[in-house]
Scaffold this motif. Structure first.
Motif, PDB file in Angstrom:
ATOM      1  N   GLY A  53       0.842  -1.193   0.000  1.00 10.42           N
ATOM      2  CA  GLY A  53       0.000   0.000   0.000  1.00 10.42           C
ATOM      3  C   GLY A  53       0.876   1.242   0.000  1.00 10.42           C
ATOM      4  N   ARG A  54       0.316   2.372   0.423  1.00  7.58           N
ATOM      5  CA  ARG A  54       1.053   3.624   0.482  1.00  7.58           C
ATOM      6  C   ARG A  54       1.662   3.779   1.865  1.00  7.58           C
ATOM      7  NH1 ARG A  54      -3.703   7.443  -0.591  1.00  7.58           N
ATOM      8  NH2 ARG A  54      -2.148   9.098  -0.307  1.00  7.58           N
ATOM      9  N   ALA A  55       2.979   4.017   1.910  1.00 13.89           N
ATOM     10  CA  ALA A  55       3.675   4.122   3.188  1.00 13.89           C
ATOM     11  C   ALA A  55       4.710   5.224   3.105  1.00 13.89           C
ATOM     12  CB  ALA A  55       4.343   2.799   3.551  1.00 13.89           C
ATOM     13  N   VAL A  56       4.951   5.901   4.219  1.00 15.36           N
ATOM     14  CA  VAL A  56       5.924   6.981   4.241  1.00 15.36           C
ATOM     15  C   VAL A  56       7.328   6.461   3.962  1.00 15.36           C
ATOM     16  CG1 VAL A  56       6.363   6.845   6.733  1.00 15.36           C
ATOM     17  CG2 VAL A  56       6.592   9.049   5.556  1.00 15.36           C
ATOM     18  N   TRP A  57       7.577   5.163   4.270  1.00 13.29           N
ATOM     19  CA  TRP A  57       8.912   4.596   4.071  1.00 13.29           C
ATOM     20  C   TRP A  57       9.087   3.936   2.707  1.00 13.29           C
ATOM     21  CZ3 TRP A  57       8.306  -0.609   3.284  1.00 13.29           C
ATOM     22  CH2 TRP A  57       7.175  -1.220   3.848  1.00 13.29           C
ATOM     23  N   ASP A  58       8.083   4.011   1.859  1.00 10.40           N
ATOM     24  CA  ASP A  58       8.156   3.377   0.535  1.00 10.40           C
ATOM     25  C   ASP A  58       8.900   4.306  -0.426  1.00 10.40           C
ATOM     26  OD1 ASP A  58       7.814   1.642  -1.563  1.00 10.40           O
ATOM     27  OD2 ASP A  58       5.730   2.208  -1.952  1.00 10.40           O
ATOM     28  N   VAL A  59      10.203   4.370  -0.250  1.00  8.05           N
ATOM     29  CA  VAL A  59      11.074   5.312  -0.955  1.00  8.05           C
ATOM     30  C   VAL A  59      12.050   4.535  -1.829  1.00  8.05           C
ATOM     31  CG1 VAL A  59      12.878   7.065  -0.632  1.00  8.05           C
ATOM     32  CG2 VAL A  59      10.885   7.014   0.896  1.00  8.05           C
ATOM     33  N   PRO A  60      12.264   4.950  -3.092  1.00  8.17           N
ATOM     34  CA  PRO A  60      13.280   4.293  -3.925  1.00  8.17           C
ATOM     35  C   PRO A  60      14.648   4.323  -3.237  1.00  8.17           C
ATOM     36  CG  PRO A  60      11.932   5.767  -5.255  1.00  8.17           C
ATOM     37  CD  PRO A  60      11.555   6.027  -3.823  1.00  8.17           C
ATOM     38  N   GLY A  61      15.289   3.188  -3.210  1.00 10.66           N
ATOM     39  CA  GLY A  61      16.563   3.076  -2.523  1.00 10.66           C
ATOM     40  C   GLY A  61      16.422   2.536  -1.119  1.00 10.66           C
ATOM     41  N   LEU A  62      15.195   2.575  -0.585  1.00  7.60           N
ATOM     42  CA  LEU A  62      14.922   1.996   0.734  1.00  7.60           C
ATOM     43  C   LEU A  62      14.073   0.750   0.599  1.00  7.60           C
ATOM     44  CD1 LEU A  62      14.164   5.173   2.912  1.00  7.60           C
ATOM     45  CD2 LEU A  62      16.322   3.937   2.660  1.00  7.60           C
ATOM     46  N   ALA A  63      12.845   0.925   0.125  1.00  6.23           N
ATOM     47  CA  ALA A  63      11.935  -0.199  -0.062  1.00  6.23           C
ATOM     48  C   ALA A  63      11.987  -0.671  -1.513  1.00  6.23           C
ATOM     49  CB  ALA A  63      10.516   0.205   0.311  1.00  6.23           C
ATOM     50  N   PHE A  64      11.675  -1.938  -1.715  1.00  7.89           N
ATOM     51  CA  PHE A  64      11.667  -2.523  -3.059  1.00  7.89           C
ATOM     52  C   PHE A  64      10.547  -1.889  -3.878  1.00  7.89           C
ATOM     53  CE2 PHE A  64      10.480  -5.943  -6.074  1.00  7.89           C
ATOM     54  CZ  PHE A  64      11.710  -6.087  -6.706  1.00  7.89           C
ATOM     55  N   GLN A  65      10.857  -1.468  -5.095  1.00  7.82           N
ATOM     56  CA  GLN A  65       9.903  -0.743  -5.926  1.00  7.82           C
ATOM     57  C   GLN A  65       9.272  -1.585  -7.027  1.00  7.82           C
ATOM     58  OE1 GLN A  65       9.156   2.770  -5.186  1.00  7.82           O
ATOM     59  NE2 GLN A  65      10.096   1.810  -3.373  1.00  7.82           N
ATOM     60  N   GLY A  66       9.715  -2.813  -7.183  1.00 10.65           N
ATOM     61  CA  GLY A  66       9.159  -3.664  -8.229  1.00 10.65           C
ATOM     62  C   GLY A  66       7.924  -4.415  -7.758  1.00 10.65           C
ATOM     63  N   PRO A  67       7.384  -5.282  -8.625  1.00 12.45           N
ATOM     64  CA  PRO A  67       6.213  -6.070  -8.251  1.00 12.45           C
ATOM     65  C   PRO A  67       6.558  -7.127  -7.206  1.00 12.45           C
ATOM     66  CG  PRO A  67       7.026  -6.758 -10.397  1.00 12.45           C
ATOM     67  CD  PRO A  67       7.819  -5.549 -10.011  1.00 12.45           C
ATOM     68  N   LEU A  68       5.545  -7.545  -6.456  1.00 14.19           N
ATOM     69  CA  LEU A  68       5.747  -8.534  -5.402  1.00 14.19           C
ATOM     70  C   LEU A  68       6.355  -9.826  -5.934  1.00 14.19           C
ATOM     71  CD1 LEU A  68       5.358  -9.467  -2.466  1.00 14.19           C
ATOM     72  CD2 LEU A  68       2.998 -10.097  -3.065  1.00 14.19           C
ATOM     73  N   ASP A  69       5.963 -10.247  -7.128  1.00 14.92           N
ATOM     74  CA  ASP A  69       6.471 -11.508  -7.677  1.00 14.92           C
ATOM     75  C   ASP A  69       7.993 -11.502  -7.813  1.00 14.92           C
ATOM     76  OD1 ASP A  69       3.916 -12.459  -7.806  1.00 14.92           O
ATOM     77  OD2 ASP A  69       3.699 -12.258  -9.981  1.00 14.92           O
ATOM     78  N   ARG A  70       8.585 -10.332  -7.966  1.00 14.90           N
ATOM     79  CA  ARG A  70      10.036 -10.245  -8.106  1.00 14.90           C
ATOM     80  C   ARG A  70      10.759 -10.074  -6.777  1.00 14.90           C
ATOM     81  NH1 ARG A  70      11.027  -5.385 -11.632  1.00 14.90           N
ATOM     82  NH2 ARG A  70      13.086  -5.656 -10.673  1.00 14.90           N
ATOM     83  N   PHE A  71       9.999  -9.711  -5.743  1.00 12.12           N
ATOM     84  CA  PHE A  71      10.627  -9.395  -4.469  1.00 12.12           C
ATOM     85  C   PHE A  71      11.367 -10.586  -3.872  1.00 12.12           C
ATOM     86  CE2 PHE A  71      10.227  -9.068   0.253  1.00 12.12           C
ATOM     87  CZ  PHE A  71      11.065  -7.981   0.444  1.00 12.12           C
ATOM     88  N   TRP A  72      10.801 -11.776  -4.014  1.00 11.57           N
ATOM     89  CA  TRP A  72      11.381 -12.957  -3.382  1.00 11.57           C
ATOM     90  C   TRP A  72      12.809 -13.213  -3.875  1.00 11.57           C
ATOM     91  CZ3 TRP A  72       7.775 -13.626   0.118  1.00 11.57           C
ATOM     92  CH2 TRP A  72       6.449 -13.309  -0.201  1.00 11.57           C
ATOM     93  N   ALA A  73      13.094 -12.866  -5.107  1.00 11.09           N
ATOM     94  CA  ALA A  73      14.439 -13.094  -5.654  1.00 11.09           C
ATOM     95  C   ALA A  73      15.272 -11.824  -5.692  1.00 11.09           C
ATOM     96  CB  ALA A  73      14.345 -13.682  -7.073  1.00 11.09           C
TER      97      ALA A  73
END
Length: 429
Positions: A350-370
Motif C-alpha cells: 500500500g502507500r507508506a511513508v517509508w516506501d522510498v526508492p533506494g529503501l523499499a523494493f519498488q518492483g512487483p511482489l512476484d520479483r521481491f522474493w528473488a
C-alpha cells in the motif's frame, strides 16, 4: 534546540493581550493528552476550543485552564455545516485531531482547508515505542514527508541523526482502562444518540477477543517460537499483518480487509519464492482475532499448495524474526521502518511513508522474493534522521512521565508553528 527538548520557554508574566491563535481540538488519543496540550497552549496566551462528538470525548476534556467543550449531538449529515460555522464563529486558526480519515474529521479538514486553517494530525509514532507523530494535514499515505531521495538527504542535512534508544515506557494497563471507559460510555443512548463510531467492530466483541488472546498468551508465544524455529533452517520471509480497523488499511491501501493481501502474498510466495523457502505470517499483537487467522491463513496456504511452508505466528519477538529474514512484506505497517533499521529488504503493498526508492523494493511482489535488496545504508540513515526531526516527537500518550514529555514537545511545536519542519534549523558540522 533538538527534538528531545522538553522544557517550555519561561513566561513569568503569563499570557498578555488578545489570544495569539485559536486551536480547535476534535477527537484525539483516548487519554488526557489533548486536554493537557490545550491547557499548555492556553497558558501561553492561545485560545483553545473543543467539540465533543460522543460521551467518551467528555471523559478526557478536564483540567484547569480549559474552557467548557461544546457538544455536537446532531446527525452526521448536519456536522459539515456545524463545524464550518464553529470555525467561523471562533476565528479558529488551527485544527488538531487524531485520525484524519474519520468521517467527522474529513469534513472538518475540508472546512478548515477552505478557510486557510492549519491542520495538525497526531497518532502513535512511526518510531516505536516512545515517539508520537505530529504532521501537517495527514499521515502515512497522505504524509507531506518527501519520497524523493535527494529531498530526503537535503532535510537530513538540517537534522541530527536519528535517536533509536528507548527512553520512556508507556502504560498498557492504563491505556486499556481508558479505552474500555471511553467505548463503554459511547454505548449509552444519551446524550449523543446520533453519534456513529469509525470502528468496524462492536467494542464488547473486540474486548472479548483481546481477552481471549491474553489468556492464550503462553500458547501464542510457543506458536511464534515454533514458527521461527521451523523457518530458520531455510530462506524465509515475514508478512506483518495489520488490523483491519486501521485507517492505514482502509484509506491508504487498495485492500478492504487483511485476507486479500495475505492471499496475494501467499500465492506470490508459492509461485516465485525458492522451493525450500518459508513464510511467517505475523498477526498484529492487538488484533482481537474476531477472524480466526490461524484457520484462514492455513486455508489460504493449502489452496496455494504451500501449507507446510507457511507458518502463522500470533506472537513472537519481531526483531528476532526480521534479523534472519530475507525480507519483509507488509501493506504499509511501521514494521517496515524497523526492517529498514535492521537492514532488511522490505516491500509495501500500500502507500507508506517509508516506501522510498533506494529503501523499499519498488518492483512487483512476484520479483521481491528473488530481487529484494537491503536498503542503501546512507539513504536509510538520512531518511531516519529527517523523518524523526520533522514528524516525530519523543513521548507517549498514556504513561504519565512519557506523556508529560510528549505534551511539552507538542506544545512547543504548535506554539512555534514548526510542525513538520526540521529541528534544529542549522546544518550539522
Amino acid at each position: 534546540m533538538s527534538p528531545q527538548d522538553t522544557a517550555l520557554p519561561p513566561d513569568p508574566a503569563g499570557p498578555q493581550g488578545p489570544p495569539k491563535r485559536c486551536f480547535l481540538f476534535l477527537q484525539g488519543p483516548i487519554s488526557p493528552f489533548f486536554a493537557e496540550v490545550a491547557a499548555g497552549l492556553a497558558a501561553l496566551g492561545h485560545a483553545v476550543r473543543r467539540v465533543n462528538l460522543c460521551l467518551g470525548d467528555r471523559l478526557f476534556w478536564r483540567g484547569a485552564g480549559l474552557p467548557p467543550a461544546e457538544d455536537f449531538r446532531g446527525r452526521a449529515e448536519e456536522w459539515p455545516a456545524f463545524v464550518a460555522a464553529f470555525l467561523d464563529r471562533h476565528a479558529v486558526t488551527d485544527l488538531m485531531l487524531l485520525g484524519e480519515q474519520r468521517a467527522y474529521h474529513r469534513a472538518a479538514i475540508a472546512a478548515a482547508r477552505a478557510r486557510g486553517i492549519a491542520v495538525t494530525v497526531t497518532d502513535f509514532g512511526y518510531f516505536r515505542p516512545d515517539w508520537i507523530t505530529l504532521e501537517r494535514d495527514g499521515m502515512g499515505g497522505d504524509s507531506r514527508f518527501p519520497q524523493d531521495p535527494d529531498a530526503i538527504r537535503a532535510l537530513a542535512a538540517l537534522a541530527p541523526p536519528a535517536d533509536l534508544e528507548e527512553r520512556h515506557r508507556d502504560d498498557f494497563g492504563r491505556q486499556a482502562r481508558w479505552d474500555v471507559a471511553y467505548h463503554l460510555a459511547n454505548l449509552l443512548p444519551w446524550p449523543f444518540r446520533h453519534y456513529r463510531s469509525h470502528q468496524l467492530h462492536h467494542p464488547l466483541a473486540t474486548y472479548a477477543g483481546i481477552g481471549l488472546r491474553l489468556l492464550s498468551r503462553g500458547g501464542e508465544r510457543a506458536e511464534g517460537a515454533r514458527a521461527l524455529a521451523r523457518s530458520q533452517p531455510h530462506p524465509y520471509w515475514v508478512f506483518a499483518m495489520q488490523m483491519e480497523t486501521d485507517f492505514s488499511i482502509r484509506a491508504y491501501s487498495p485492500y478492504a480487509d487483511m485476507d486479500t493481501p495475505v492471499a496475494e502474498a501467499v500465492r506470490s510466495f508459492a509461485r516465485h519464492a525458492p522451493r525450500d523457502g518459508r513464510l511467517i505470517v505475523k498477526v498484529h499483537p492487538l488484533d482481537p482475532c474476531l477472524k480466526r487467522w490461524g484457520r484462514r491463513v492455513g486455508a489460504i496456504a493449502a489452496a496455494a499448495g504451500v501449507a507446510e511452508r507457511v507458518h502463522i505466528a500470533h506472537h513472537g519477538v519481531l526483531d528476532d524474526m526480521l534479523r534472519g529474514a530475507r525480507g519483509l512484506v507488509t501493506v504499509n505497517s511501521t514494521v517496515g521502518l524497523r526492517a529498514l533499521v535492521l537492514g532488511r529488504p522490505a516491500i509495501a503493498l500500500g502507500r507508506a511513508v517509508w516506501d522510498v526508492p533506494g529503501l523499499a523494493f519498488q518492483g512487483p511482489l512476484d520479483r521481491f522474493w528473488a530481487d529484494g535488496a537491503p536498503p542503501d545504508a546512507g539513504l536509510r540513515d538520512a531518511f531516519l534522521g529527517a523523518l524523526q526531526a520533522t514528524t516525530q516527537l519523543r513521548g507517549v500518550f498514556y504513561g504519565p512521565e512519557g506523556r508529560a514529555v510528549a505534551v511539552a514537545n507538542t506544545i512547543r511545536r504548535l506554539d512555534e508553528g514548526t510542525v513538520g519542519l526540521p529541528v534544529p534549523f542549522t546544518a550539522r558540522a
